[in-house]
Design a protein around this motif. Structure first.
Motif, PDB file in Angstrom:
ATOM      1  N   PHE A  87       0.830  -1.209   0.000  1.00 18.86           N
ATOM      2  CA  PHE A  87       0.000   0.000   0.000  1.00 18.86           C
ATOM      3  C   PHE A  87       0.865   1.259   0.000  1.00 18.86           C
ATOM      4  O   PHE A  87       0.635   2.188  -0.775  1.00 18.86           O
ATOM      5  CB  PHE A  87      -0.925  -0.025   1.224  1.00 18.86           C
ATOM      6  CG  PHE A  87      -1.858   1.141   1.305  1.00 18.86           C
ATOM      7  CD1 PHE A  87      -2.970   1.212   0.481  1.00 18.86           C
ATOM      8  CD2 PHE A  87      -1.635   2.171   2.196  1.00 18.86           C
ATOM      9  CE1 PHE A  87      -3.831   2.298   0.554  1.00 18.86           C
ATOM     10  CE2 PHE A  87      -2.493   3.256   2.284  1.00 18.86           C
ATOM     11  CZ  PHE A  87      -3.589   3.308   1.458  1.00 18.86           C
ATOM     12  N   TYR A  88       1.874   1.284   0.875  1.00 18.51           N
ATOM     13  CA  TYR A  88       2.717   2.483   0.978  1.00 18.51           C
ATOM     14  C   TYR A  88       3.619   2.663  -0.235  1.00 18.51           C
ATOM     15  O   TYR A  88       4.121   3.749  -0.486  1.00 18.51           O
ATOM     16  CB  TYR A  88       3.564   2.437   2.262  1.00 18.51           C
ATOM     17  CG  TYR A  88       2.757   2.810   3.478  1.00 18.51           C
ATOM     18  CD1 TYR A  88       2.385   4.140   3.710  1.00 18.51           C
ATOM     19  CD2 TYR A  88       2.328   1.854   4.368  1.00 18.51           C
ATOM     20  CE1 TYR A  88       1.621   4.485   4.801  1.00 18.51           C
ATOM     21  CE2 TYR A  88       1.562   2.183   5.465  1.00 18.51           C
ATOM     22  CZ  TYR A  88       1.218   3.501   5.680  1.00 18.51           C
ATOM     23  OH  TYR A  88       0.447   3.837   6.755  1.00 18.51           O
TER      24      TYR A  88
ATOM     25  N   GLU B 130      -1.961  11.524  -3.092  1.00 22.16           N
ATOM     26  CA  GLU B 130      -2.625  10.748  -2.026  1.00 22.16           C
ATOM     27  C   GLU B 130      -1.734  10.536  -0.794  1.00 22.16           C
ATOM     28  O   GLU B 130      -1.749   9.477  -0.161  1.00 22.16           O
ATOM     29  CB  GLU B 130      -3.095   9.398  -2.574  1.00 22.16           C
ATOM     30  CG  GLU B 130      -4.373   9.536  -3.349  1.00 22.16           C
ATOM     31  CD  GLU B 130      -4.419   8.692  -4.604  1.00 22.16           C
ATOM     32  OE1 GLU B 130      -4.076   7.532  -4.502  1.00 22.16           O
ATOM     33  OE2 GLU B 130      -4.780   9.225  -5.669  1.00 22.16           O
ATOM     34  N   ALA B 133      -4.082  10.425   2.248  1.00 21.40           N
ATOM     35  CA  ALA B 133      -4.872   9.182   2.206  1.00 21.40           C
ATOM     36  C   ALA B 133      -4.030   7.997   2.667  1.00 21.40           C
ATOM     37  O   ALA B 133      -4.518   7.121   3.390  1.00 21.40           O
ATOM     38  CB  ALA B 133      -5.378   8.946   0.780  1.00 21.40           C
ATOM     39  N   ARG B 134      -2.760   7.983   2.268  1.00 26.40           N
ATOM     40  CA  ARG B 134      -1.884   6.879   2.692  1.00 26.40           C
ATOM     41  C   ARG B 134      -1.701   6.870   4.204  1.00 26.40           C
ATOM     42  O   ARG B 134      -1.683   5.818   4.837  1.00 26.40           O
ATOM     43  CB  ARG B 134      -0.530   6.973   1.997  1.00 26.40           C
ATOM     44  CG  ARG B 134      -0.483   6.165   0.704  1.00 26.40           C
ATOM     45  CD  ARG B 134       0.938   5.836   0.314  1.00 26.40           C
ATOM     46  NE  ARG B 134       1.667   7.013  -0.088  1.00 26.40           N
ATOM     47  CZ  ARG B 134       1.602   7.573  -1.291  1.00 26.40           C
ATOM     48  NH1 ARG B 134       0.818   7.041  -2.212  1.00 26.40           N
ATOM     49  NH2 ARG B 134       2.297   8.643  -1.585  1.00 26.40           N
ATOM     50  N   VAL B 138      -6.343   4.953   3.490  1.00 27.66           N
ATOM     51  CA  VAL B 138      -7.516   5.010   2.608  1.00 27.66           C
ATOM     52  C   VAL B 138      -7.143   4.480   1.222  1.00 27.66           C
ATOM     53  O   VAL B 138      -6.248   5.011   0.575  1.00 27.66           O
ATOM     54  CB  VAL B 138      -8.044   6.461   2.494  1.00 27.66           C
ATOM     55  CG1 VAL B 138      -9.175   6.548   1.481  1.00 27.66           C
ATOM     56  CG2 VAL B 138      -8.503   6.951   3.849  1.00 27.66           C
TER      57      VAL B 138
END
Lengths: 235, 175
Positions: A87-88, B130, B133-134, B138
């Motif tokens: 995700f990161y 984003e 958001a990170r 999200v």
């Protein structure tokens, strides 16, 4: 007011599968044309070299389904381990995805237009796996009703792992719908197109579509593209 | 003996599954990444440039309950939720509740047009890259966080909110 509930694996799977054939296709359209272009280009290329192109496409789809589901679930529920890492680092991963998709497009042109080269069957599976990872990274999902239920369920610390597995089922449903549609369109085009020049033109077109995805990923315009595409239909 | 194609392919699938198992058990978060945001966690700090000019930080809202909304102009759920947020803002802003909207997974121009077209009375900004958001974990719009006066996330919701009563319950909790 019950807003957090376990929808179960069947509903999660169906939520993903049915989204493709519903109004949510507007959202999925961000990546669906690219998968279909890959399927069609791959099938028509493989049909030139092999008597069983469908078997090869099924291998690609199998790799795609497994890895798309996993990466999609990781990115949708970034609450533990590897999921948080992915995700990161999503923006960096998009560059890797762009490289793979660009390479696939080049291979389709090479293998599709020049008969002396052909796709190795083991590479087909690797291709499917990398395609699954690439499209999962490229995709900015909308929160469909089923996704909403799963994400809110996974939002409770005690439910994170079960939520991840539910999202895996959702991703499997979604990716299977891609695979079914891509395969049906590839088979239909194979039946309809008899002229070699037209088949070659379709292979080149599929490659160009994939190169388009490469450009969108490299330029960071994937979100703008989605915004334009969905906005075009909703405005 | 040479492995058949099927056996080889099965090994790839098994490897993928092993990655899943490994990924579930270890924490590979990069250095400096905030911990996974749970209810009861402090809301991560941020600075957001507003589309009408100026900027806000989380500290700008210190002492006030805050509803943080992530939306995108193309998102059907965001479009459906918009009237409910407007209505609840009208009711709760006089009671001291602040709302802040962040545009994600969108183009800045489209998001700006969306905000102006919908006529939101609360501030909105575009979360470029984003980054915010990170911090909040999200992954898709719409996602809403309910933050109390002490800057603690009391609850969050992923997906559309189309019933005023549902949104009001969460806002009441941070009031």
């Amino acid at each position: 007011m019950v807003l957090v509930r376990d929808i179960g694996f069947v509903s999660a799977f169906w939520g993903g599968f049915s989204a493709f054939f519903s109004a949510w296709q507007l959202c999925i359209m961000q990546i669906s044309p690219f998968f279909i272009a890959f399927s069609v280009g791959f099938y028509l290329t493989e049909a030139k070299h092999s008597k069983a192109p469908l078997k090869s496409l099924i291998v690609v789809c199998a790799g795609y389904i497994v890895v798309f589901s996993i990466v999609f679930a990781f990115l949708a529920i970034p609450r533990f381990g590897l999921s948080r890492y992915l995700f990161y680092n999503k923006e960096t991963l998009k560059i890797g995805a762009a490289l793979f998709v660009g390479l696939s497009a080049s291979c389709l042109i090479l293998f599709g237009l020049f008969k002396k080269w052909r796709i190795n069957s083991a590479l087909s599976l690797v291709g499917g796996i990398l395609l699954g990872a690439s499209l999962a990274v490229a995709y900015s999902p909308c929160i469909t009703p089923a996704m909403s239920e799963i994400m809110n369920f996974a939002g409770k610390p005690a439910n994170v792992m079960k939520g991840f597995y539910l999202m895996l089922a959702y991703g499997a449903g979604l990716s299977i719908s891609f695979a079914v549609t891509g395969t049906v369109i590839a088979l239909a085009l194979d039946r309809l197109l008899k002229k070699n020049s037209v088949r070659n033109a379709i292979i080149v077109f599929s490659s160009l579509v994939l190169l388009g995805l490469t450009l969108l990923l490299v330029s960071g315009l994937m979100s703008s593209y989605k915004s334009f595409l969905v906005g075009f239909f909703l405005d | 003996m040479l492995m058949s194609g099927f056996q080889l392919q099965a090994r790839y699938v098994i490897c993928a599954l092993l990655i899943v198992v490994a990924g579930c058990s270890e924490d590979y978060s990069p250095k400096g990444a905030p911990p996974s945001l749970e209810s009861g966690s402090p809301a991560p700090q941020f600075t957001l440039e507003l589309i009408d000019g100026g900027s806000v930080t989380l500290d700008s809202y210190k002492g006030s309950p805050l509803v943080l909304i992530y939306m995108a102009s193309w998102c059907p759920c965001s479009l459906e939720s918009a009237p409910v947020f407007k209505e609840v803002y009208e009711e709760y802003h006089p009671k001291g509740v602040e709302f802040l909207m962040l545009g994600i997974q969108d183009s800045k121009s489209k998001f700006t047009k969306f905000v102006k077209k919908k006529g939101f009375k609360f501030p909105a900004g575009f979360d470029k890259g984003e980054r915010i958001a990170r911090l909040y974990g999200v992954s898709a719009p719409p996602t809403t966080f309910f933050i109390n006066r002490e800057g603690v996330v009391l609850s969050s919701f992923y997906g559309k909110i189309i019933e005023k009563n549902v949104l009001s319950v969460w806002v009441d909790q941070i009031l």
